[in-house]
Design a protein around this motif. Structure first.
Motif, PDB file in Angstrom:
ATOM      1  N   LYS A 109       0.777  -1.273  -0.017  1.00 18.60           N
ATOM      2  CA  LYS A 109       0.036   0.125   0.037  1.00 18.60           C
ATOM      3  C   LYS A 109       0.748   1.268  -0.074  1.00 18.60           C
ATOM      4  CE  LYS A 109      -3.511  -2.389   2.293  1.00 18.60           C
ATOM      5  NZ  LYS A 109      -4.407  -2.590   3.583  1.00 18.60           N
ATOM      6  N   ARG A 110       1.673   1.290  -1.041  1.00 23.12           N
ATOM      7  CA  ARG A 110       2.616   2.561  -1.102  1.00 23.12           C
ATOM      8  C   ARG A 110       1.901   3.739  -1.455  1.00 23.12           C
ATOM      9  NH1 ARG A 110       8.211  -0.522  -3.640  1.00 23.12           N
ATOM     10  NH2 ARG A 110       8.127  -2.094  -2.316  1.00 23.12           N
ATOM     11  N   GLY A 111       2.477   4.776  -0.706  1.00 25.25           N
ATOM     12  CA  GLY A 111       1.982   6.155  -0.988  1.00 25.25           C
ATOM     13  C   GLY A 111       0.385   6.412  -0.327  1.00 25.25           C
ATOM     14  N   GLN A 112       0.072   5.393   0.659  1.00 26.90           N
ATOM     15  CA  GLN A 112      -1.366   5.390   1.305  1.00 26.90           C
ATOM     16  C   GLN A 112      -1.196   5.329   2.587  1.00 26.90           C
ATOM     17  OE1 GLN A 112      -4.267   3.169  -1.001  1.00 26.90           O
ATOM     18  NE2 GLN A 112      -2.679   2.157  -2.010  1.00 26.90           N
ATOM     19  N   LYS A 113      -0.650   6.410   3.399  1.00 25.51           N
ATOM     20  CA  LYS A 113      -0.475   6.405   4.726  1.00 25.51           C
ATOM     21  C   LYS A 113      -1.573   5.993   5.703  1.00 25.51           C
ATOM     22  CE  LYS A 113       3.226  10.153   4.765  1.00 25.51           C
ATOM     23  NZ  LYS A 113       3.464  11.326   5.252  1.00 25.51           N
ATOM     24  N   ASP A 114      -2.766   6.304   5.089  1.00 24.56           N
ATOM     25  CA  ASP A 114      -3.767   6.120   5.929  1.00 24.56           C
ATOM     26  C   ASP A 114      -4.314   4.564   6.218  1.00 24.56           C
ATOM     27  OD1 ASP A 114      -4.042   8.743   6.570  1.00 24.56           O
ATOM     28  OD2 ASP A 114      -5.654   9.317   4.943  1.00 24.56           O
ATOM     29  N   LEU A 115      -3.799   3.803   5.179  1.00 28.55           N
ATOM     30  CA  LEU A 115      -4.049   2.444   5.143  1.00 28.55           C
ATOM     31  C   LEU A 115      -2.907   1.550   5.656  1.00 28.55           C
ATOM     32  CD1 LEU A 115      -5.366   1.976   1.371  1.00 28.55           C
ATOM     33  CD2 LEU A 115      -6.309   2.396   3.530  1.00 28.55           C
ATOM     34  N   LEU A 116      -1.941   2.142   6.511  1.00 19.10           N
ATOM     35  CA  LEU A 116      -0.796   1.675   6.888  1.00 19.10           C
ATOM     36  C   LEU A 116      -0.871   0.888   8.405  1.00 19.10           C
ATOM     37  CD1 LEU A 116       2.416   3.525   6.267  1.00 19.10           C
ATOM     38  CD2 LEU A 116       2.140   1.327   5.481  1.00 19.10           C
ATOM     39  N   VAL A 134      12.705  -3.947   6.961  1.00 22.94           N
ATOM     40  CA  VAL A 134      11.576  -3.957   6.080  1.00 22.94           C
ATOM     41  C   VAL A 134      12.624  -3.604   4.593  1.00 22.94           C
ATOM     42  CG1 VAL A 134       9.595  -2.941   4.882  1.00 22.94           C
ATOM     43  CG2 VAL A 134      10.187  -3.055   7.635  1.00 22.94           C
ATOM     44  N   ALA A 135      12.572  -4.705   3.584  1.00 24.78           N
ATOM     45  CA  ALA A 135      13.495  -4.803   2.715  1.00 24.78           C
ATOM     46  C   ALA A 135      12.736  -4.626   1.447  1.00 24.78           C
ATOM     47  CB  ALA A 135      14.397  -5.907   2.753  1.00 24.78           C
ATOM     48  N   SER A 136      13.112  -3.622   0.541  1.00 29.58           N
ATOM     49  CA  SER A 136      12.398  -3.342  -0.947  1.00 29.58           C
ATOM     50  C   SER A 136      13.325  -3.077  -1.759  1.00 29.58           C
ATOM     51  CB  SER A 136      11.457  -2.181  -0.726  1.00 29.58           C
ATOM     52  OG  SER A 136      12.303  -1.007  -0.472  1.00 29.58           O
ATOM     53  N   GLN A 137      14.557  -2.948  -1.634  1.00 35.05           N
ATOM     54  CA  GLN A 137      15.582  -2.647  -2.620  1.00 35.05           C
ATOM     55  C   GLN A 137      16.461  -3.835  -2.944  1.00 35.05           C
ATOM     56  OE1 GLN A 137      15.111   0.448  -3.890  1.00 35.05           O
ATOM     57  NE2 GLN A 137      13.670   0.671  -2.171  1.00 35.05           N
ATOM     58  N   PRO A 138      16.885  -3.988  -4.124  1.00 35.21           N
ATOM     59  CA  PRO A 138      17.439  -5.276  -4.581  1.00 35.21           C
ATOM     60  C   PRO A 138      18.878  -5.480  -3.860  1.00 35.21           C
ATOM     61  CG  PRO A 138      16.704  -4.159  -6.450  1.00 35.21           C
ATOM     62  CD  PRO A 138      16.280  -3.213  -5.238  1.00 35.21           C
ATOM     63  N   LEU A 267       8.484   6.825   6.279  1.00 34.31           N
ATOM     64  CA  LEU A 267       9.517   5.787   5.474  1.00 34.31           C
ATOM     65  C   LEU A 267       8.970   4.722   4.985  1.00 34.31           C
ATOM     66  CD1 LEU A 267      12.168   6.008   8.447  1.00 34.31           C
ATOM     67  CD2 LEU A 267      12.401   6.882   6.419  1.00 34.31           C
ATOM     68  N   LEU A 268       7.513   4.130   5.422  1.00 34.79           N
ATOM     69  CA  LEU A 268       7.323   2.962   4.926  1.00 34.79           C
ATOM     70  C   LEU A 268       6.233   3.195   3.876  1.00 34.79           C
ATOM     71  CD1 LEU A 268       6.863   0.836   8.176  1.00 34.79           C
ATOM     72  CD2 LEU A 268       8.522   0.844   6.532  1.00 34.79           C
ATOM     73  N   SER A 269       5.636   4.261   3.944  1.00 35.30           N
ATOM     74  CA  SER A 269       4.388   4.620   2.637  1.00 35.30           C
ATOM     75  C   SER A 269       5.043   5.201   1.540  1.00 35.30           C
ATOM     76  CB  SER A 269       3.667   5.927   3.145  1.00 35.30           C
ATOM     77  OG  SER A 269       4.374   6.847   3.520  1.00 35.30           O
ATOM     78  N   GLU A 270       6.317   5.715   1.459  1.00 37.97           N
ATOM     79  CA  GLU A 270       7.042   5.926   0.030  1.00 37.97           C
ATOM     80  C   GLU A 270       8.381   5.694   0.209  1.00 37.97           C
ATOM     81  OE1 GLU A 270       6.411  10.021  -0.844  1.00 37.97           O
ATOM     82  OE2 GLU A 270       4.160  10.098  -0.661  1.00 37.97           O
ATOM     83  N   PRO A 271       8.576   4.361   0.303  1.00 40.70           N
ATOM     84  CA  PRO A 271      10.204   3.866   0.693  1.00 40.70           C
ATOM     85  C   PRO A 271      11.171   4.066  -0.544  1.00 40.70           C
ATOM     86  CG  PRO A 271       8.798   1.815  -0.141  1.00 40.70           C
ATOM     87  CD  PRO A 271       7.751   3.076  -0.115  1.00 40.70           C
ATOM     88  N   HIS A 272      12.211   4.683  -0.189  1.00 41.72           N
ATOM     89  CA  HIS A 272      13.389   5.087  -1.304  1.00 41.72           C
ATOM     90  C   HIS A 272      14.593   4.196  -0.929  1.00 41.72           C
ATOM     91  CE1 HIS A 272      11.426   8.586  -2.809  1.00 41.72           C
ATOM     92  NE2 HIS A 272      10.940   8.839  -1.472  1.00 41.72           N
ATOM     93  N   CYS A 273      14.469   3.488   0.318  1.00 39.02           N
ATOM     94  CA  CYS A 273      15.461   2.713   0.770  1.00 39.02           C
ATOM     95  C   CYS A 273      15.016   1.656   1.928  1.00 39.02           C
ATOM     96  CB  CYS A 273      16.527   3.335   1.487  1.00 39.02           C
ATOM     97  SG  CYS A 273      16.297   4.328   2.969  1.00 39.02           S
ATOM     98  N   ASP A 274      15.965   0.602   2.280  1.00 41.36           N
ATOM     99  CA  ASP A 274      15.588  -0.222   3.186  1.00 41.36           C
ATOM    100  C   ASP A 274      15.391   0.449   4.599  1.00 41.36           C
ATOM    101  OD1 ASP A 274      15.397  -2.453   1.284  1.00 41.36           O
ATOM    102  OD2 ASP A 274      17.458  -3.071   1.741  1.00 41.36           O
ATOM    103  N   VAL A 275      14.576  -0.069   5.458  1.00 42.14           N
ATOM    104  CA  VAL A 275      14.448   0.199   6.799  1.00 42.14           C
ATOM    105  C   VAL A 275      14.622  -0.688   7.869  1.00 42.14           C
ATOM    106  CG1 VAL A 275      12.823   1.845   8.335  1.00 42.14           C
ATOM    107  CG2 VAL A 275      12.700   2.122   5.779  1.00 42.14           C
ATOM    108  N   MET A 276      15.361  -0.521   9.187  1.00 43.87           N
ATOM    109  CA  MET A 276      15.435  -0.979  10.039  1.00 43.87           C
ATOM    110  C   MET A 276      14.857  -0.513  11.199  1.00 43.87           C
ATOM    111  SD  MET A 276      18.540  -3.527  11.764  1.00 43.87           S
ATOM    112  CE  MET A 276      19.358  -2.145  12.822  1.00 43.87           C
TER     113      MET A 276
END
Length: 280
Positions: A109-116, A134-138, A267-276
């Motif tokens: 649900k990227r870009g949708q903060k209200d749904l997180l 939370v990993a999203s990048q190769p 950080l989680l609604s519009e991820p540009h990198c991995d997050v810990m």
């Protein structure tokens, strides 16, 4: 005692990057990789075992593909299914296995903060007994550029300690967002400007002392750079990430039971990198 990295997979294509990151982290730490998938407990009994076997086969095939795609070594691995509510079972497994790290893929649900708020991801972050990646990048390489937002809170100190201990070979940037009273009304006054510069220098010195104190307690810590930027924390962090594209952001989680922090949401609604995320 063998360390354990727990990877929770939903079998989706979006989970592939997280799968590879979990492999890389487990191998680098000499840890066992436990891979779990949570099954629907209401599946008809006559097909449950068939579904379970198919899921294990699918995970094993993905494991082989990911290893070949990213040229990764295979750590000691355990593949298992459990039945129940996903976030409940993942948290329970993390406790029972005494996991050192939980790795999950980014939500859809990227870009949708209200749904997180009600997602499995947010529930895991709030309740996991260890840091959650939370990993999203190769994961083409180990994390080399790591960003840690810092202030004077115990939560920030805890997340910085985790970053220093876990990533001794990385380059760490510590980012602090500052603001001072009266800027809008008095910002152009020369005396105010002098006072502001003095206060920012004093703030930098206090932060440097805090960081030096923490680093003196640890062995083999990496070099760090302290950066102070003016503005609200979320805006400063978002702008810095877009300019410098770090590999990983490490933050402390101070979420309330039903409300994520603004920084976590961003950080989680519009991820540009991995997050810990590290719970204090």
């Amino acid at each position: 005692m063998t360390r354990t990295v727990l990877f929770a997979t939903d079998l989706s294509a979006e989970n592939r990057a997280a799968f590879a990151r979990a492999l890389r982290l487990a191998h680098a730490d000499g840890a066992q990789l436990d891979i779990i998938h949570v099954l629907d407990p209401y599946l008809p009994r006559r097909v449950f075992h068939q579904v379970e076997a198919a899921v294990v086969d699918d995970i094993a095939a993905t494991l082989k593909d990911v290893r070949e795609d990213y040229a990764l070594e295979e750590p000691q691995t355990l593949i298992q299914t459990v039945a129940g509510a996903p976030y409940v079972e993942i948290i329970r497994e993390a406790h029972e296995r005494q996991a050192d790290l939980v790795v999950v893929g980014m939500h859809r649900k990227r870009g949708q903060k209200d749904l997180l708020a009600g997602t499995t991801l947010m529930r895991i972050i709030r309740s996991a007994p260890c840091p959650v990646v939370v990993a999203s990048q190769p994961p083409t390489q180990p994390w080399e550029s790591i960003l840690v937002p810092v202030d004077f809170s115990l939560t920030a100190r805890h997340s910085l300690r985790e970053a220093l201990q876990r990533f001794p070979d990385a380059s760490l940037t510590l980012l602090h967002a500052w603001s001072l009273p009266g800027e809008r009304e008095l910002g152009s006054h020369p005396y105010y400007s002098q006072w502001r510069d003095h206060e920012v220098a004093r703030l930098r010195e206090r932060l440097a002392q805090e960081i030096d104190s923490l680093m003196s307690e640890l062995a083999g810590v990496p070099d760090v750079e302290l950066v102070l930027e003016h503005g609200p924390p979320c805006e400063v962090l978002n702008a810095y990430i877009k300019r410098h594209t770090p590999d990983l952001v490490v933050i402390g989680s101070r979420d309330q039971p039903h409300h994520a922090s603004q920084m976590t949401d961003m950080l989680l609604s519009e991820p540009h990198c991995d997050v810990m995320l590290c719970r204090a």
